[in-house]
Scaffold this motif. Structure first.
Motif, mmCIF file in Angstrom:
data_model
loop_
_atom_site.group_PDB
_atom_site.id
_atom_site.type_symbol
_atom_site.label_atom_id
_atom_site.label_comp_id
_atom_site.label_asym_id
_atom_site.label_seq_id
_atom_site.Cartn_x
_atom_site.Cartn_y
_atom_site.Cartn_z
ATOM 1 N N PRO A 1 117.977 -15.377 5.905
ATOM 2 C CA PRO A 1 118.800 -16.583 5.809
ATOM 3 C C PRO A 1 117.979 -17.829 5.445
ATOM 4 C CG PRO A 1 119.308 -15.347 7.796
ATOM 5 C CD PRO A 1 118.043 -14.763 7.230
ATOM 6 N N ASP A 2 118.645 -18.795 4.850
ATOM 7 C CA ASP A 2 118.031 -20.085 4.536
ATOM 8 C C ASP A 2 117.823 -20.916 5.794
ATOM 9 O OD1 ASP A 2 118.237 -19.703 1.636
ATOM 10 O OD2 ASP A 2 120.395 -19.945 1.963
ATOM 11 N N VAL A 3 118.776 -20.804 6.719
ATOM 12 C CA VAL A 3 118.758 -21.535 7.988
ATOM 13 C C VAL A 3 119.155 -20.567 9.088
ATOM 14 C CG1 VAL A 3 119.907 -23.366 9.334
ATOM 15 C CG2 VAL A 3 119.307 -23.781 6.949
ATOM 16 N N LEU A 4 118.464 -20.666 10.236
ATOM 17 C CA LEU A 4 118.819 -19.863 11.405
ATOM 18 C C LEU A 4 119.339 -20.773 12.501
ATOM 19 C CD1 LEU A 4 115.692 -17.525 11.744
ATOM 20 C CD2 LEU A 4 117.794 -17.105 10.486
ATOM 21 N N LEU A 5 120.501 -20.444 13.048
ATOM 22 C CA LEU A 5 121.019 -21.099 14.244
ATOM 23 C C LEU A 5 120.633 -20.191 15.413
ATOM 24 C CD1 LEU A 5 124.596 -22.131 13.048
ATOM 25 C CD2 LEU A 5 122.509 -23.510 13.081
ATOM 26 N N ILE A 6 119.793 -20.694 16.304
ATOM 27 C CA ILE A 6 119.207 -19.872 17.349
ATOM 28 C C ILE A 6 119.653 -20.383 18.719
ATOM 29 C CG2 ILE A 6 117.041 -19.031 18.338
ATOM 30 C CD1 ILE A 6 115.735 -19.680 15.597
ATOM 31 N N PRO A 7 120.338 -19.547 19.508
ATOM 32 C CA PRO A 7 120.766 -19.999 20.837
ATOM 33 C C PRO A 7 119.563 -20.201 21.760
ATOM 34 C CG PRO A 7 121.180 -17.654 20.585
ATOM 35 C CD PRO A 7 120.691 -18.153 19.247
ATOM 36 N N CYS A 8 119.627 -21.248 22.564
ATOM 37 C CA CYS A 8 118.535 -21.587 23.484
ATOM 38 C C CYS A 8 119.064 -21.609 24.920
ATOM 39 C CB CYS A 8 117.980 -22.970 23.170
ATOM 40 S SG CYS A 8 117.427 -23.221 21.480
ATOM 41 N N LEU A 9 118.375 -20.950 25.818
ATOM 42 C CA LEU A 9 118.667 -21.102 27.246
ATOM 43 C C LEU A 9 118.192 -22.466 27.710
ATOM 44 C CD1 LEU A 9 117.813 -17.805 29.146
ATOM 45 C CD2 LEU A 9 119.905 -19.143 29.338
ATOM 46 N N GLY A 10 117.044 -22.877 27.192
ATOM 47 C CA GLY A 10 116.471 -24.183 27.502
ATOM 48 C C GLY A 10 115.811 -24.746 26.258
ATOM 49 N N TRP A 11 115.523 -26.035 26.289
ATOM 50 C CA TRP A 11 114.941 -26.713 25.129
ATOM 51 C C TRP A 11 114.136 -27.917 25.597
ATOM 52 C CZ3 TRP A 11 116.263 -31.826 23.977
ATOM 53 C CH2 TRP A 11 117.345 -32.346 24.725
ATOM 54 N N THR A 12 113.249 -28.398 24.725
ATOM 55 C CA THR A 12 112.492 -29.619 25.011
ATOM 56 C C THR A 12 112.635 -30.584 23.837
ATOM 57 O OG1 THR A 12 110.434 -28.913 23.951
ATOM 58 C CG2 THR A 12 110.750 -28.268 26.273
ATOM 59 N N LYS B 1 109.215 -19.077 34.778
ATOM 60 C CA LYS B 1 110.126 -19.019 33.632
ATOM 61 C C LYS B 1 111.389 -18.251 33.989
ATOM 62 C CE LYS B 1 107.562 -19.665 29.366
ATOM 63 N NZ LYS B 1 107.110 -19.069 28.117
ATOM 64 N N GLN B 2 111.259 -17.160 34.744
ATOM 65 C CA GLN B 2 112.437 -16.377 35.122
ATOM 66 C C GLN B 2 113.384 -17.205 35.985
ATOM 67 O OE1 GLN B 2 113.413 -13.855 33.691
ATOM 68 N NE2 GLN B 2 111.539 -13.192 32.710
ATOM 69 N N THR B 3 112.826 -17.988 36.896
ATOM 70 C CA THR B 3 113.643 -18.857 37.747
ATOM 71 C C THR B 3 114.361 -19.904 36.900
ATOM 72 O OG1 THR B 3 112.117 -18.527 39.591
ATOM 73 C CG2 THR B 3 113.573 -20.447 39.712
ATOM 74 N N VAL B 4 113.627 -20.492 35.959
ATOM 75 C CA VAL B 4 114.214 -21.506 35.074
ATOM 76 C C VAL B 4 115.293 -20.873 34.199
ATOM 77 C CG1 VAL B 4 113.747 -23.107 33.165
ATOM 78 C CG2 VAL B 4 112.180 -22.985 35.114
ATOM 79 N N ARG B 5 115.031 -19.681 33.680
ATOM 80 C CA ARG B 5 116.036 -18.997 32.848
ATOM 81 C C ARG B 5 117.331 -18.789 33.623
ATOM 82 N NH1 ARG B 5 111.320 -15.912 30.785
ATOM 83 N NH2 ARG B 5 111.194 -16.443 28.560
ATOM 84 N N SER C 1 110.325 -31.807 22.266
ATOM 85 C CA SER C 1 109.342 -31.455 21.238
ATOM 86 C C SER C 1 109.809 -30.209 20.464
ATOM 87 C CB SER C 1 107.960 -31.215 21.858
ATOM 88 O OG SER C 1 107.991 -30.098 22.717
ATOM 89 N N ARG C 2 111.054 -29.828 20.669
ATOM 90 C CA ARG C 2 111.765 -28.780 19.940
ATOM 91 C C ARG C 2 111.292 -27.363 20.280
ATOM 92 N NH1 ARG C 2 109.847 -32.084 16.519
ATOM 93 N NH2 ARG C 2 108.856 -30.535 15.185
ATOM 94 N N ARG C 3 110.872 -27.177 21.496
ATOM 95 C CA ARG C 3 110.529 -25.835 21.967
ATOM 96 C C ARG C 3 111.794 -25.176 22.504
ATOM 97 N NH1 ARG C 3 105.756 -26.187 19.954
ATOM 98 N NH2 ARG C 3 104.096 -27.226 21.037
ATOM 99 N N ARG C 4 111.827 -23.852 22.388
ATOM 100 C CA ARG C 4 113.001 -23.074 22.791
ATOM 101 C C ARG C 4 112.638 -22.111 23.910
ATOM 102 N NH1 ARG C 4 114.228 -17.774 21.741
ATOM 103 N NH2 ARG C 4 116.441 -17.282 21.914
ATOM 104 N N LEU C 5 113.444 -22.124 24.952
ATOM 105 C CA LEU C 5 113.339 -21.118 26.005
ATOM 106 C C LEU C 5 114.462 -20.118 25.764
ATOM 107 C CD1 LEU C 5 112.008 -20.220 28.704
ATOM 108 C CD2 LEU C 5 113.829 -21.501 29.855
ATOM 109 N N GLY C 6 114.072 -18.860 25.525
ATOM 110 C CA GLY C 6 115.049 -17.803 25.305
ATOM 111 C C GLY C 6 115.095 -16.874 26.502
ATOM 112 N N TYR C 7 115.607 -15.678 26.273
ATOM 113 C CA TYR C 7 115.726 -14.699 27.349
ATOM 114 C C TYR C 7 114.397 -14.031 27.687
ATOM 115 C CZ TYR C 7 120.768 -15.055 26.661
ATOM 116 O OH TYR C 7 122.054 -15.517 26.561
ATOM 117 N N GLY C 8 113.397 -14.171 26.828
ATOM 118 C CA GLY C 8 112.089 -13.598 27.105
ATOM 119 C C GLY C 8 111.813 -12.279 26.411
ATOM 120 N N GLY C 9 112.731 -11.824 25.568
ATOM 121 C CA GLY C 9 112.534 -10.554 24.875
ATOM 122 C C GLY C 9 111.619 -10.636 23.668
ATOM 123 N N GLY C 10 111.436 -11.817 23.124
ATOM 124 C CA GLY C 10 110.545 -12.001 21.995
ATOM 125 C C GLY C 10 111.114 -11.677 20.628
#
Length: 185
Positions: A113-124, A4-8, A126-135
């Motif tokens: 908020p009613d809606v969250l706009l969430i930045p993604c480092l990666g995505w699929t 995951k770190q390499t992909v990030r 199937s709508r999965r999000r790869l973030g920075y890993g901080g949780g």
């Protein structure tokens, strides 16, 4: 997970290389997605750091279209525990550094908020999000869902940042949409 770190790292490089055309396409797609959302009064967004796409010009237009609309930014309350909340944000106000050193509205009222706009480092798809890993987002969203609150979750990414499904585990929750410059998934 070293993979995951390499992909990030690779996804960050690709995001930094995204050109003006990709950025313009992303703004168009976000605008389209927001126009199709149910009545949204409070939009949780982000202040771009690093290579995250800057969508602030679009947010100004979105907010100006309806005087009842408000923006909110994440605010880290506890870096060690990866805890955050959203605070109301007036783009005319000066931002302050939160507990993680990220600019945010130091004095804004806490909101959900009613809606969250969430930045993604990666995505699929199937709508999965790869973030920075901080949780931070995972813990925030899990806390809301656990209390019966479920805002719409919209990931923001460039099309080139699509990643393999194998990076994710069953407990990784999908977002409602992933918005990219090449389409909405």
């Amino acid at each position: 997970m070293p993979e995951k770190q390499t992909v990030r790292k690779r996804m960050g490089e690709l995001r930094r290389k995204a050109g003006m055309e990709a950025h313009a396409g992303l703004l168009r797609m976000i605008s389209r997605a927001l126009s199709q959302e149910r009545r949204v009064l409070t939009l949780g967004t982000y202040q771009p750091i690093g290579s995250e796409p800057d969508i602030n010009s679009l947010l100004d237009e979105w907010r100006a279209a309806d005087g009842a609309r408000a923006l909110a930014l994440p605010w880290c309350t506890d870096r060690e525990a990866s805890r955050m909340e959203y605070r109301l944000w007036d783009p005319r106000e000066k931002l302050a550094a939160d507990a993680a050193g990220i600019p945010g509205p130091g004095s804004g009222a806490c909101v959900i908020p009613d809606v969250l706009l969430i930045p993604c480092l990666g995505w699929t798809r199937s709508r999965r999000r790869l973030g920075y890993g901080g949780g931070y987002f995972d813990r925030y969203i899990s806390g809301l869902l656990g209390s019966g609150v479920s805002p719409r979750l919209l990931g923001i990414a460039y099309g080139v940042n699509e990643v393999d499904e194998s990076l994710f585990e069953p407990h990784d929750l999908p977002l409602d949409l992933i918005i990219t410059d090449i389409g909405i998934f």
